[in-house]
Scaffold this active site. Structure first.
Site, PDB file in Angstrom:
ATOM      1  N   SER A 161      48.876  32.029  45.931  1.00 25.55           N
ATOM      2  CA  SER A 161      48.011  31.327  44.991  1.00 25.55           C
ATOM      3  C   SER A 161      48.271  29.814  45.103  1.00 25.55           C
ATOM      4  CB  SER A 161      48.228  31.857  43.578  1.00 25.55           C
ATOM      5  OG  SER A 161      47.220  31.409  42.704  1.00 25.55           O
ATOM      6  N   ASP A 183      38.501  38.162  45.962  1.00 32.52           N
ATOM      7  CA  ASP A 183      39.383  37.455  45.025  1.00 32.52           C
ATOM      8  C   ASP A 183      38.544  36.898  43.877  1.00 32.52           C
ATOM      9  OD1 ASP A 183      41.055  35.540  43.723  1.00 32.52           O
ATOM     10  OD2 ASP A 183      42.237  35.293  45.543  1.00 32.52           O
ATOM     11  N   HIS A 230      43.216  38.999  43.801  1.00 35.45           N
ATOM     12  CA  HIS A 230      44.022  37.776  43.821  1.00 35.45           C
ATOM     13  C   HIS A 230      45.500  38.149  43.823  1.00 35.45           C
ATOM     14  CE1 HIS A 230      44.970  33.595  43.451  1.00 35.45           C
ATOM     15  NE2 HIS A 230      45.734  33.828  42.395  1.00 35.45           N
TER      16      HIS A 230
END
Length: 351
Positions: free
Chosen positions: A145, A282, A313
């Site tokens: 991330s 995502d 994600h």
């Protein structure tokens, strides 16, 4: 090839599962034990202290340096600890660290985040100090991330090491490259995408609340360095950066800051081998970015983009057929591919 369990073939379902269900039983899914971490305070760019955990096995074969996403601390970032267990078991020295304004690093310094502008240099400074402490090359930078965004900046910083830090005691060649999971690549477009979607607004609100908690934590430790009235005005991720970040970094707008820090425009400059794992479903990032990401990565032979239809994600839990295909011992597909990537230069038989 990547395939998730049937109930997690939806990106949002995978993401929610990772945020809630998986966090309760992750230890039972990894057969490797926790490394014997030692606490270590590193010095990053501009001498900012960075808190980390370090574990060095006997006869280490390389070093992995990693951090986590937009909020959290080492103690609660279980997904990062999965990597630590698996990497240490495979003979890598491991360094996990609280990046700027996070965890115990926030106790040590009031320095706020810069989304890679300084955190990239922090990766390199940590690598140099790790070398002196016995962590060998090759070294790999990784994260997921927003942590993946920071790791990409670290790879770029390592390429020009001789020009900006010739006395650091580290050669650029000792940084082998990097590998990232679901990195944030274009902030302006993805935050606009979240704001335009009902579920996205809910996700963004939760992240903003966590950022406010982070800011109040820094205020408790360093009351003279952060304005409580500015914290009180924060109502979004954009607001956090507007009120607390961009002024200190010299940007005139949040949009200018996001453009300057988004790695999509950095990828053409990456010269070290870099693995990017990115899920088309995502729910955090604008899906319209996918063609642009494919085009940029296709033009750079240093980047291995593995774009998958599913994964959510920072999810990438695999089903049994996928585990059998890759001969994985567990469900953590993304970390297994990253460790394959790091092992490949050391073992030609690695995938």
């Amino acid at each position: 090839m990547y395939s998730p369990p049937p109930l997690l073939r939806n990106g949002l379902a995978m993401t929610v599962h990772m945020a809630w269900s998986a966090s309760w039983n992750w230890e039972s899914t990894v057969r490797d034990s926790e490394p014997p971490y030692q606490e270590q305070i590193f010095r990053g760019a501009n001498e900012v202290p960075l808190f980390g955990w370090m574990a060095i096995p006997e006869s280490p074969r390389g070093t992995i340096i990693a951090t986590y996403g937009i909020t959290g601390a080492l103690e609660n970032q279980w997904y990062l600890r999965v990597l630590g267990r698996k990497a240490f078991a495979q003979g890598f020295a491991v360094i996990l660290f609280d990046w700027r304004a996070h965890g115990k690093t926030a106790e040590l310094s009031p320095t706020l985040t810069s989304d890679g502008l300084y955190e990239g240099d922090d990766f390199v400074h940590i690598a140099a100090q790790a070398k002196r402490l016995g962590c060998p090359a090759p070294m790999w930078f990784t994260g997921y991330s927003l942590g993946g965004q920071l790791a990409l900046w670290g790879i770029k910083a390592a390429q020009s090491l001789a020009s900006w830090a010739p006395d650091l005691g580290l050669e650029s060649s000792e940084i082998a490259g990097g590998a990232v999971i679901c990195p944030n690549l274009e902030s302006n477009r993805s935050f606009s995408y979240l704001a335009a979607d009902g579920i996205g607004r809910f996700i963004e609100k939760k992240i903003a609340q966590s950022l406010c908690q982070l800011a109040w934590q820094i205020h408790r430790y360093h009351p003279e360095d952060i304005d409580p009235e500015a914290i009180a005005r924060v109502d979004s991720i954009h607001g956090f950066d507007r009120e607390l970040v961009i002024g200190r970094l010299g940007f005139s707008s949040v949009e200018e800051y996001y453009h300057a820090t988004s790695p999509l425009y950095l990828l053409p400059q990456i010269q070290k081998p870099t693995l990017v794992l990115y899920a088309a479903d995502d729910p955090i990032f604008d899906p319209a970015l996918v063609p642009d990401i494919q085009e940029v990565c296709a033009q750079n032979p240093a980047i291995d983009l593995r774009l998958t239809p599913h994964g959510g994600h920072v999810g990438y839990q695999s089903d049994r057929s996928c585990q059998a295909f890759w001969e994985d011992s567990d469900r953590w597909w993304a970390w297994n591919r990253i460790l394959d990537w790091c092992n490949a230069p050391l073992d030609p038989s690695a995938i």
